[in-house]
Write an enzyme that holds these catalytic residues in place. Structure first.
Site, PDB file in Angstrom:
ATOM      1  N   GLU A 123       1.000  -1.291   0.203  1.00 38.13           N
ATOM      2  CA  GLU A 123      -0.128   0.036  -0.010  1.00 38.13           C
ATOM      3  C   GLU A 123       0.885   1.328  -0.200  1.00 38.13           C
ATOM      4  O   GLU A 123       0.582   2.231   0.680  1.00 38.13           O
ATOM      5  CB  GLU A 123      -1.000   0.092   1.275  1.00 38.13           C
ATOM      6  CG  GLU A 123      -1.946  -1.401   1.327  1.00 38.13           C
ATOM      7  CD  GLU A 123      -2.845  -1.364   2.465  1.00 38.13           C
ATOM      8  OE1 GLU A 123      -2.634  -0.843   3.453  1.00 38.13           O
ATOM      9  OE2 GLU A 123      -3.732  -1.844   2.066  1.00 38.13           O
ATOM     10  N   ASP A 175      -8.243  -8.607   4.629  1.00 41.51           N
ATOM     11  CA  ASP A 175      -8.288  -7.357   5.356  1.00 41.51           C
ATOM     12  C   ASP A 175      -9.366  -7.211   6.593  1.00 41.51           C
ATOM     13  O   ASP A 175      -9.859  -6.259   6.407  1.00 41.51           O
ATOM     14  CB  ASP A 175      -8.165  -6.071   4.647  1.00 41.51           C
ATOM     15  CG  ASP A 175      -7.354  -4.986   5.413  1.00 41.51           C
ATOM     16  OD1 ASP A 175      -6.917  -5.318   6.431  1.00 41.51           O
ATOM     17  OD2 ASP A 175      -7.397  -3.944   4.912  1.00 41.51           O
ATOM     18  N   GLU A 178     -12.671  -1.245  11.411  1.00 42.60           N
ATOM     19  CA  GLU A 178     -12.576  -0.457  10.219  1.00 42.60           C
ATOM     20  C   GLU A 178     -13.765  -0.997   9.342  1.00 42.60           C
ATOM     21  O   GLU A 178     -14.386  -0.227   8.228  1.00 42.60           O
ATOM     22  CB  GLU A 178     -11.183  -0.870   9.384  1.00 42.60           C
ATOM     23  CG  GLU A 178     -11.053  -0.226   8.084  1.00 42.60           C
ATOM     24  CD  GLU A 178      -9.896  -0.543   7.753  1.00 42.60           C
ATOM     25  OE1 GLU A 178      -8.944  -1.049   8.523  1.00 42.60           O
ATOM     26  OE2 GLU A 178      -9.628  -0.289   6.425  1.00 42.60           O
TER      27      GLU A 178
END
Lengths: 706, 706
Positions: free
Chosen positions: A297, A371, A399
């Protein structure tokens, strides 16, 4: 008696009036109603042996805990009823020596001594005594007395750390409860009380390490200006047994060292890191070590120099080795230029490196291969690197599970992963055994939890998200703990031991994660949230910079069906699992329905186990999640008089938001997927109120956490 | 009796043990030692007439306040000892009717009723009753009984507002106590308890308005998505008598209205604002109005269309007029392309517009012509616009007075400005009379304070900065209040009435602002702080984008002297003041030394009143500030046992930081100016430890507030 009665009344009135903002977490020490004699004894006369900053903390904690007894003070009993001291200091006969010997350094024993009629807490270390003290106080608050056999507890995992994704400007990546509690600007000169309270809360659940900075790292934290600040925090945390770690930006030698390269095989780079480590350890002699996110990332890493992850990790490991430091090297490595299924990339990258890491490196693996989704099968790496210590990375901050406002008790998610069988060494090769080192005989063990802590007055935004911090601590200490026991203990410590409250709310907690899966990503759907901030549904997210950051990449919806084919006819990510799992999961007959669309592309009309079509099942799952989130409001409302008003109201409004957003998820997803299925929404399911365009137009501004 | 004694002990122990994080501000309601009979009576039996959300708040407040009496409960006396009710509801003879009639709507009377032996709080409105209730409780806590004459209080200023420079992403411009308490993301669905507590604190000191957003405005707040959130806050604040205002970005018609222009004389633009106002008032029927920063520091404004400030303000005034709204138009307008002294620009811009503003416009003028410096002469506009209502803008947040960690009690700064004589109508034309409207016969009056409130657990970072919020409220209510009385009241409400604490600490507070002037900007120096974040000294700041944002522009130091010549030989900013002031300030003989370098360029060796050179005086002032900041530490340390440990420790560490930074200021400034004076540092002054380059190299990262 009249006076005593009115005293009780005063105290009861105060309990209702005094606002409870939740700051005290599970350390409420609220007065026990009708305390038993052993509770009174233990709290009213104590003897604490030894002398150290940690022992001072124990004394202070026992002083605080006296609040549990206010209405019972009259029963005060003399006689050193609670004795706390290290094994060598005890000077008593008839102690369970062999069990005590088996304790690790951090372990503790709590038992009733037959000769002296004392309740004894002992350990080999002061830290163990602190852990034991917290445990005794938790037993007292929850009304669980120590059995005749006593309690002998050692942590099964050595490094139990929180990962703060906190930036130096106090923003928190994926933080939904305000901003970073680290006030870098005031450090090191102002030591806020909250740093003590943070350390105390962590110690009370056995957490012994904290990574202060974001994995998307800033090299600045490694400069003297910031190391002084880090040192100040380390000094606060030390008596609580908490070590400090930092994230190391791989390109630091360039950014702050002014070197032309960060190549891990370059000797100047190696020297730079060695000297940097020496410098850090001068500030913090017990510095824990580094956490590194590399080559992922946008982060720099060894790939920039055509080196392996092991080359990068080993360079840092060499630097901290002389000081006893460790490196936690993250396996969350994937690349948008790699054409292969993102699910497979970490395995492909790391499996060939098994055995190639230095002995003070541990590879930090997220619980699943994508994730932190509401549900993922366990990461295939857990069954693939027997020669390498592997640690678990859980995400406590939500998240992908509704951010601050959604009640999702995560212990069942964590437990599900820990109990999953990798079959690496045949039946019974659970992930928990990889993590505690027992499966492959590793002593070097660790667990990381991405913290959900911020400046919100209750630390975690949602009062119930305190339970996820608590649960993480309990599971890091013992990965075999049960979600149910954790929920019950947390509720009793945090609110009340009243079973009319504890039982229904425990049930609500235990069901909550499955509820979220239902209204967000049922049947193995994943990564269909809005882009960037990940707030709310976004199954339509497509295009843009990276396919592996879109929703369409993962759900593959079209008129012929939905789901990611990870069998042999697809990406064959399944081959990364052991044979029994490959066999079970590659067949539509035997794959568990909760992983169906994770591994298979399935036609909309295909019948599932209940005989209904995939489409109908999908819709019914969404509705179930919505229904449950609605029921939770009613359940909670019936609790109004059982707890304080401030927390009651706060939680209620969050439950209402959760229900609204569950409906948002259901409606957006069914409207979107309905385009492809072209099948009617089943009768039992509430119809979406708006068209697809409406949901796609929702663009919330300034969403926290990015 | 033994039991009662032990009860006392329990309570005393609790007071010491219970952590006080300062969240309760000046509303501590700590137990009064040996309460007098009138205090007990007033708290134990009350009658509250009326029925409204505001009356409910009064009842709740009285309930909370009972905490003041805990050890005295036994003295409980019956008989409606405290009677609270509107004038029309009282039904009593012998009340002071004429004095009550003179009260404004927000005013209140508190008096002992002869006939009934009751203590009575009355007003024409529920809000007045709330204000009166807070006053009674403050009297009880501080032990000040109501005199035989009674207390008759009306606010002298109509709009008493806080200005939050809070952005929608929760950063706070010039905010040093964390982040914005407005959690826009959770609004409107979650109403945090803190919003109530904020409104309550403001009501308790008479603040009746809040501007939620930064003057450097974001048009987004005027969209329906955010107006819903603003409405939610307005609904919370309404019963507390607090109106909500927003900052209006002048270019909003372009940014969110998609118009090609924001020209205030364009009829489409006018219609857009009219409709926007209609829309806002549908959400919030009692919306207060707009605050506007235009044509300044990069903000758009009427200048973009060659229109005047009056054109801009009047357009907005017309839009809110039908709904009873007002426009607070800031006079803080200056331009880097204008060659004239920044000091003169606002006056030059606004004076010609006197009388040209619509009747619901008030011009908001900062206390001084530069920018909230530790000391400034009053803004010349206060003596220059008799036909226009002018309001005062104070800065409570300490942008230029040491940010979060420096103790600077600002009431003396505020008082100094309010008491300054403009001489506009001859002697006795004080600024306070401009602000309360009495000098020029204006009914429309207002005061603004730039808030210092953030997410810090004690609201304001420094515990003593709570006093500046408090003082602002008191002075907005009555601009003639005395700093000393405010300090004493605040200390007693916030900590203790123990005179061994109150007297020395009051003295420390009252001297603190002058101390800051001494170690930062003595003798009229100004704007010599570091650039951008304004943290620490920066007399060397020069060049860059704007001369008017540098230090050298303001101090003009060279070998021939230092100071900004604003007399006839210089910029002649002095001509903007009335003749008596011009005469007094243009002569080196008569200018007060505290304004010396504000108005004059003076040679380093010029003797001042004490016969010593300017340079020596400068150095001695710096040293005095340092000495006093050091003495404060000792004074504070002697208070350790007089207050709770948590606040004691917090304040102590901030005082220590303040002393370090006072030294930093002294050393950096003397080292810098010494280059020009080339004179030795006097013996009585501690020598700087480092060279100039050292101080210039200090570049703190991630300083809060920008």
């Amino acid at each position: 008696m009249k006076f005593i009665y009115s005293l009780f009344l005063v105290i009861l009135v105060n309990l209702q009036v005094v606002a409870n903002d939740g700051y005290k977490l599970w350390l409420q020490y609220y007065p026990i109603e009708q305390a038993a004699s052993w509770q009174v004894s233990a709290l009213t006369d104590q003897k604490i042996l030894g002398n150290s900053p940690t022992i001072d903390l124990i004394k202070k904690e026992l002083e605080n805990a006296k609040a549990m007894l206010e209405p019972n003070k009259k029963k005060h009993q003399k006689g050193n009823n609670l004795l706390i001291g290290k094994v060598g200091d005890l000077n008593l006969n008839h102690i369970p020596t062999s069990q005590i010997e088996q304790l690790t350094d951090e372990g503790y024993a709590i038992f009733n001594h037959i000769g002296s009629r004392q309740l004894i807490v002992t350990s080999k270390t002061d830290l163990g005594l602190l852990y034991g003290t917290f445990k005794v106080l938790q037993l007292i608050q929850t009304g669980n007395s120590v059995s005749n056999e006593g309690l002998f507890e050692s942590p099964k995992v050595k490094h139990r750390v929180l990962n703060h994704w906190d930036n130096l400007d106090r923003t928190v990546e994926r933080g939904y409860s305000g901003f970073s509690i680290w006030n870098w600007h005031r450090l090191p000169r102002h030591i806020d009380q909250q740093y003590h309270d943070y350390a105390r809360a962590n110690a009370s659940i056995g957490i012994n390490g904290t990574v202060l900075t974001n994995v998307n790292a800033n090299a600045l934290v490694l400069t003297p200006e910031y190391l002084e600040k880090v040192k100040a925090l380390a000094d606060v945390f030390r008596p609580y047994g908490i070590k400090v770690y930092l994230t190391a930006r791989f390109s630091s030698p360039i950014e702050i060292g002014k070197l032309p390269t960060a190549d891990p095989l370059d000797s100047e780079v190696q020297s730079w890191w060695n000297e940097k480590a020496n410098e850090i350890y001068q500030y913090i002699p017990d510095f824990g070590g580094f956490v590194v996110k590399a080559d992922s990332e946008g982060q720099p890493g060894p790939h920039n120099y055509k080196r392996t992850q092991a080359d990068g990790a080993n360079m840092l490991a060499d630097a901290v080795k002389p000081h006893g430091g460790i490196v936690m090297w993250r396996a969350f490595v994937y690349n948008e230029h790699t054409p292969d299924d993102r699910h497979k990339q970490a395995y492909n990258e790391f499996k060939p490196l098994d055995g190639k890491f230095k002995e003070n490196v541990i590879v930090q693996v997220k619980n699943g291969a994508i994730d932190f989704q509401p549900r993922e099968p366990f990461h295939p790496l857990f069954g693939a690197m027997p020669q390498t210590p592997l640690m678990m990375e859980f995400q406590i901050t939500q998240e992908y599970l509704g951010h601050d406002t959604h009640l999702a008790f995560l212990a069942p998610l964590f437990e599900e992963v820990l109990k999953a069988d990798t079959y690496t060494q045949g039946n019974g090769s659970e992930v928990a055994k990889v993590i505690d080192g027992s499966l492959h005989g590793h002593d070097f063990t660790a667990m990381a939890g991405v913290a959900n802590i911020g400046t919100d007055r209750n630390w975690t935004g949602h009062h119930f998200h305190q339970a996820n911090w608590f649960a993480y601590g309990r599971l890091a200490w013992n990965p075999y703990s049960s979600s149910e026991e954790i929920a019950e203990e947390w509720l009793k410590l945090t609110f009340t031991s009243n079973s009319d409250f504890v039982n229904p709310i425990k049930k609500m907690m235990l069901n909550s994660r499955e509820m979220v899966v239902n209204y967000m990503t049922p049947l193995g759907l994943h990564h269909i949230m809005a882009e960037s901030h990940h707030y709310g549904p976004g199954p339509w997210v497509t295009g843009g910079r990276r396919a592996d950051w879109t929703a369409t990449y993962y759900h593959q919806a079209s008129e012929d069906g939905v789901g990611f084919d990870r069998t042999k006819t697809g990406s064959n990510a399944l081959e990364q699992y052991a044979t029994p799992l490959q066999e079970a999961w590659e067949s539509l007959e035997t794959v568990p329905e909760e992983y169906l669309l994770w591994f298979h592309h399935v036609s909309w009309s295909a019948p599932l186990k209940n005989g209904k079509s995939l489409w109908d099942n999908l819709a019914l799952h969404y509705q179930k999640g919505v229904d449950e989130s609605r029921e939770n409001i009613a359940i909670w409302k019936s609790m109004e008089r059982k707890i304080d008003h401030e927390r009651y109201t706060h939680v209620l409004s969050f439950l209402q938001i959760q229900n609204q957003e569950a409906i948002w998820w259901k409606d957006a997803c069914l409207t979107y997927f309905g385009q492809f299925s072209q099948m009617p929404i089943p009768e039992e399911v509430e119809k979406p109120l708006h068209d697809l365009e409406y949901y796609q137009r929702i663009k919330p501004k300034n969403v926290p956490g990015i």
